[in-house]
Design a protein around this motif. Structure first.
Motif, PDB file in Angstrom:
ATOM      1  N   GLU A   1     -33.361  -3.544  11.214  1.00  0.00           N
ATOM      2  CA  GLU A   1     -32.530  -4.551  10.545  1.00  0.00           C
ATOM      3  C   GLU A   1     -33.336  -5.758  10.065  1.00  0.00           C
ATOM      4  O   GLU A   1     -32.813  -6.602   9.344  1.00  0.00           O
TER       5      GLU A   1
ATOM      6  N   ILE B   1     -28.451 -10.991  14.163  1.00  0.00           N
ATOM      7  CA  ILE B   1     -27.451 -10.002  13.732  1.00  0.00           C
ATOM      8  C   ILE B   1     -26.067 -10.431  14.191  1.00  0.00           C
ATOM      9  O   ILE B   1     -25.109 -10.430  13.414  1.00  0.00           O
TER      10      ILE B   1
ATOM     11  N   THR C   1     -25.013 -13.633  12.156  1.00  0.00           N
ATOM     12  CA  THR C   1     -24.785 -13.518  10.712  1.00  0.00           C
ATOM     13  C   THR C   1     -23.819 -12.404  10.328  1.00  0.00           C
ATOM     14  O   THR C   1     -23.111 -12.520   9.331  1.00  0.00           O
ATOM     15  N   LYS C   2     -23.798 -11.327  11.109  1.00  0.00           N
ATOM     16  CA  LYS C   2     -22.976 -10.182  10.713  1.00  0.00           C
ATOM     17  C   LYS C   2     -21.885  -9.835  11.729  1.00  0.00           C
ATOM     18  O   LYS C   2     -20.991  -9.062  11.425  1.00  0.00           O
TER      19      LYS C   2
ATOM     20  N   LYS D   1     -24.101  -0.370  13.961  1.00  0.00           N
ATOM     21  CA  LYS D   1     -25.513  -0.063  13.728  1.00  0.00           C
ATOM     22  C   LYS D   1     -26.164   0.482  15.000  1.00  0.00           C
ATOM     23  O   LYS D   1     -26.967   1.418  14.945  1.00  0.00           O
TER      24      LYS D   1
ATOM     25  N   TYR E   1     -20.379  -5.234  13.414  1.00  0.00           N
ATOM     26  CA  TYR E   1     -21.497  -4.717  12.609  1.00  0.00           C
ATOM     27  C   TYR E   1     -22.617  -4.243  13.540  1.00  0.00           C
ATOM     28  O   TYR E   1     -23.151  -3.137  13.378  1.00  0.00           O
TER      29      TYR E   1
END
Length: 171
Positions: A39, A46, A49-50, A58, A54
């Motif tokens: 990523e 991660i 931000t996501k 992943k 998410y």
């Protein structure tokens, strides 16, 4: 042979996997490190931000990708990995060598108290609230952790002792 180590944060998964890899002559893969490389972001970034959904999506995809290689290795999972996306079922499709490194709440607190900033899950938790937070998390995750083939108690044991226990169970 694929060996998976699972357990809560600070249970020793990374340290044990490194020494076990040396002892058995197997490559070692830390799932969180793998995700960060793929990523090109830290786990913390991660999440920030996501978001967690998410990340968990992943995490499952990368775990599957790794397992499907059927390469002999030792995989150290993130603390939450077993608890999402039917990951334990997926893991058991590929290996029967799963080890839950079970660590008590006081021992976890002792191990994380000086490195809270590096651990996104607890970085904002006040020290006095850690026992309740960790206890609640362990309670929620226990049913998943208990699905491991083997359970190793880690309190008051060296990394070398834990590796010896795992090797004995593999033979």
């Amino acid at each position: 042979m694929t060996i998976l180590l699972l357990g809560y944060m600070a249970s020793g998964k990374s340290s044990v996997s490194k020494l076990l890899g040396k002892e058995l002559g197997l490559s070692v893969l830390d799932l969180d490190d793998y995700i960060e490389r793929k990523e090109e972001k830290t786990i913390r970034e991660i999440f920030e931000t996501k978001g967690e959904i998410y990340f968990r999506t992943k995490e499952h995809a990368y775990l599957k990708e790794i397992l499907e290689t059927k390469e002999a290795m030792i995989i150290s999972l993130g603390g939450g990995t077993p608890c999402y996306a039917n990951n334990m079922n997926l893991i058991h499709e590929y290996t029967k060598h799963t080890f839950y490194l079970q660590t008590s709440i006081p021992e976890i607190i002792n191990r994380v108290k000086d490195e809270k900033a590096k651990r996104p899950l607890i970085s904002a938790i006040a020290d006095e609230d850690l026992p309740e937070f960790i206890g609640k998390h362990l309670f929620e995750r226990n049913a998943f952790y208990q699905q491991a083939t083997h359970r190793i108690l880690t309190d008051k044991k060296s990394v070398e002792e834990l590796v010896q226990e795992i090797e004995a169970l593999l033979n």
